[in-house]
Scaffold this motif. Structure first.
Motif, short mmCIF file in Angstrom:
data_model
loop_
_atom_site.label_atom_id
_atom_site.label_comp_id
_atom_site.label_asym_id
_atom_site.label_seq_id
_atom_site.Cartn_x
_atom_site.Cartn_y
_atom_site.Cartn_z
N VAL A 226 0.80 -1.23 0.00
CA VAL A 226 0.00 0.00 0.00
C VAL A 226 0.84 1.27 0.00
O VAL A 226 0.45 2.30 -0.56
CB VAL A 226 -0.99 0.04 1.20
CG1 VAL A 226 -1.97 -1.11 1.14
CG2 VAL A 226 -0.28 0.07 2.54
N ASN A 227 2.00 1.22 0.68
CA ASN A 227 2.72 2.46 0.94
C ASN A 227 3.61 2.83 -0.24
O ASN A 227 4.55 2.11 -0.56
CB ASN A 227 3.55 2.29 2.21
CG ASN A 227 4.15 3.60 2.63
OD1 ASN A 227 4.96 4.18 1.91
ND2 ASN A 227 3.75 4.09 3.77
N ILE A 228 3.34 3.95 -0.89
CA ILE A 228 4.16 4.26 -2.06
C ILE A 228 5.11 5.45 -1.82
O ILE A 228 6.12 5.56 -2.49
CB ILE A 228 3.31 4.46 -3.34
CG1 ILE A 228 2.18 5.46 -3.15
CG2 ILE A 228 2.74 3.13 -3.81
CD1 ILE A 228 1.33 5.64 -4.41
N PHE A 229 4.78 6.32 -0.87
CA PHE A 229 5.66 7.48 -0.64
C PHE A 229 6.30 7.49 0.73
O PHE A 229 6.69 8.55 1.23
CB PHE A 229 4.88 8.78 -0.91
CG PHE A 229 4.52 8.93 -2.36
CD1 PHE A 229 5.49 8.81 -3.34
CD2 PHE A 229 3.21 9.18 -2.75
CE1 PHE A 229 5.18 8.92 -4.69
CE2 PHE A 229 2.88 9.30 -4.10
CZ PHE A 229 3.87 9.18 -5.07
N GLY A 230 6.39 6.32 1.34
CA GLY A 230 7.09 6.22 2.63
C GLY A 230 6.15 6.45 3.80
O GLY A 230 5.07 7.03 3.65
N HIS A 231 6.60 5.98 4.97
CA HIS A 231 5.80 6.14 6.19
C HIS A 231 5.97 7.57 6.70
O HIS A 231 7.03 8.19 6.55
CB HIS A 231 6.26 5.13 7.24
CG HIS A 231 6.01 3.71 6.81
ND1 HIS A 231 4.78 3.11 6.93
CD2 HIS A 231 6.83 2.79 6.23
CE1 HIS A 231 4.86 1.87 6.45
NE2 HIS A 231 6.09 1.65 6.01
N ALA A 232 4.91 8.06 7.32
CA ALA A 232 4.89 9.41 7.89
C ALA A 232 5.40 10.45 6.88
O ALA A 232 6.23 11.30 7.21
CB ALA A 232 5.70 9.46 9.18
N ASN A 233 4.92 10.34 5.68
CA ASN A 233 5.33 11.30 4.63
C ASN A 233 4.85 12.71 5.03
O ASN A 233 3.65 12.91 5.26
CB ASN A 233 4.69 10.87 3.30
CG ASN A 233 5.08 11.79 2.18
OD1 ASN A 233 4.64 12.93 2.13
ND2 ASN A 233 5.91 11.32 1.30
N PRO A 234 5.78 13.67 5.12
CA PRO A 234 5.39 14.99 5.65
C PRO A 234 4.25 15.64 4.86
O PRO A 234 3.37 16.27 5.45
CB PRO A 234 6.67 15.82 5.55
CG PRO A 234 7.77 14.83 5.36
CD PRO A 234 7.19 13.57 4.77
#
Ligand SMILES: Cc1ncc(COP(=O)(O)O)c(C=O)c1O
Length: 431
Positions: A57-65
């Motif tokens: 599911v995660n495409i732009f990294g965790h905790a993306n600002p």
């Protein structure tokens, strides 16, 4: 609070998905305290590269600002509102954008909240479309080795025995036609011939063909040529059978283009999207369909043709805000172009695996790469050994049986790819 305490509390009360819980007598439960970029961090400060984007599911990294900001902003404005009779700005904007982005001709968005539910929507909608047109078509066709989710309808059109076998008496009517056996054009043509035969053998019974375009995810990351989609589109049109493209996993850049269907130049009758839609933040899914399908349900209420399907959290405003932020990132950072370089680097690293004695083959499609192992039977659970080795060395790998695969967030750097793939290489070598 340390890992052990948190794991014990967890195991006292939680029944985990897709898990034989007894395995946790020897397998540690990993409690995650926080995430940042491609990294997940446990309660003792140990970091793991998320090589599988947390179930893709995660495409732009965790905790993306950027996505964080968008969700926080939305939180103070509107968290959720019923979507029947009411609407909100994030969903209108998202829908306008999805209509522009997806293949030409898909103009109507119907929302749900996870991939399986959206597959249910597409199946029901297709059956109901034919019914509204005076045709009874209770049969679905899918590809051998396919996976479309775990709810009853989605499971019925899947073909992974492990998930399906037990529930066979509960399933709706579905048959399978051969998936192309490899990524060649010849295999695509052969499978298209089989599709033609399948449709001819069941005249006037089939509502739709459902496929995972280009990559069968849970079916061992099996990949095939776009030509199959082009031919399947032609055959479906010829027989007046719908084509459902389940891009729950493939959508949003995974296969190298924004949507896998683009590589075949086709418009399906339904495209099913979820997973990457919200950047991996919040549950949301959507089925886009055509004016023709929409029009078949549009009439006076008393005619009983409306699509009366709903989920409480349909079109959740926070999820839509995350989805809009995700689409912003695609636009602002030219992600599809950048992924070409990242996937070329992954390809260069993949070559090394071919020389390992216990590797049968390697394959890749865009931002998905897979290494197939040989020489083991399923009782050996070698995937589990690779999983454990990965965890001990700071990488979350989650092989599917004897397939070790990589499906990282798009923001992964070359140094991080080195760690991810070198760890998998070492894990396979020492088996
Ligand atoms: C192609 C495909 N369709 C549907 C699903 C089901 O989605 P969900 O797990 O959100 O129900 C998945 C999940 O992996 C999938 O890969």
């Amino acid at each position: 609070m340390n890992n052990k305490t948190m794991a014990e509390r967890d195991l006292d009360v939680i029944w985990h998905p897709c898990t034989q819980m007894k395995d946790h007598e020897f397998l540690p439960m990993i409690p995650i305290k926080k995430g940042k970029g491609v990294y997940l961090e446990d309660f003792e400060g140990r970091e793991y590269i998320d090589a599988i984007s947390s179930w893709w599911v995660n495409i732009f990294g965790h905790a993306n600002p950027y996505i964080n900001e968008a969700v926080k902003k939305q939180l103070d404005t509107l968290e959720h509102v019923i979507l029947a009779g009411f609407t909100h700005e994030p969903i209108v904007r998202l829908s306008e954008r999805l209509v522009k982005l997806t293949p030409e001709g898909l103009t109507r968005c119907f929302y749900a909240d996870n991939g399986s539910s959206a597959v249910e929507v597409a199946l029901k909608m297709s059956y109901h479309f034919h019914k509204n047109q005076g045709r009874e078509r209770p049969l679905f066709v899918s590809l051998t080795n396919s996976y479309h989710g775990e709810t009853i309808g989605a499971l019925s059109v899947g073909d992974v025995e492990l998930y399906k076998e037990t529930y066979k008496p509960l399933l709706i009517r579905a048959i399978q036609t051969a998936v192309p056996k490899d990524q060649t054009q010849e295999a695509a043509r052969e499978a298209a011939e089989a599709l033609e035969v399948c449709f001819t053998t069941h005249p006037d019974e089939i509502a739709a063909l459902i496929v995972e375009p280009l990559i069968q995810g849970a079916g061992s990351m099996h990949m095939y040529h776009p030509l199959y989609l082009t031919l399947a589109r032609e055959i479906c049109t010829k027989h007046n059978i719908h084509l459902i493209a389940d891009e729950v996993m493939a959508g949003f850049g995974r296969t190298g283009t924004m949507f896998a269907c683009e590589q075949a130049g086709i418009t399906p009758d339904y495209i099913v999207l979820s997973k990457g839609l919200t950047g991996g933040y919040l549950p949301l899914s959507v089925v886009l369909t055509t004016e023709e399908v929409y029009g078949a349900f549009y009439c006076d209420y008393k005619l009983n043709k409306a699509f009366l399907h709903s989920h409480s959290y349909t079109g959740n405003a926070l999820a839509c805000a995350a989805a809009n932020a995700t689409l912003d990132l695609f636009e602002q950072e030219n992600i599809i172009e950048k992924n070409i370089k990242t996937s070329a680097y992954i390809a260069s690293k993949l070559e090394a695996f071919e020389s390992l004695e216990n590797v049968a083959s390697v394959r890749q499609c865009g931002m998905v790469a897979a290494v197939e192992l040989k020489g083991y039977d399923s009782s050996e659970r070698i995937g589990l050994k690779v999983y454990q080795y990965g965890l001990d060395h700071g990488v979350l790998l989650r092989p599917l049986g004897n397939i070790v695969y990589f499906m990282p967030p798009y923001i992964i750097t070359t140094d991080e790819i080195d760690v991810m793939m070198d760890t998998a290489y070492d894990a396979i070598k020492q088996l």
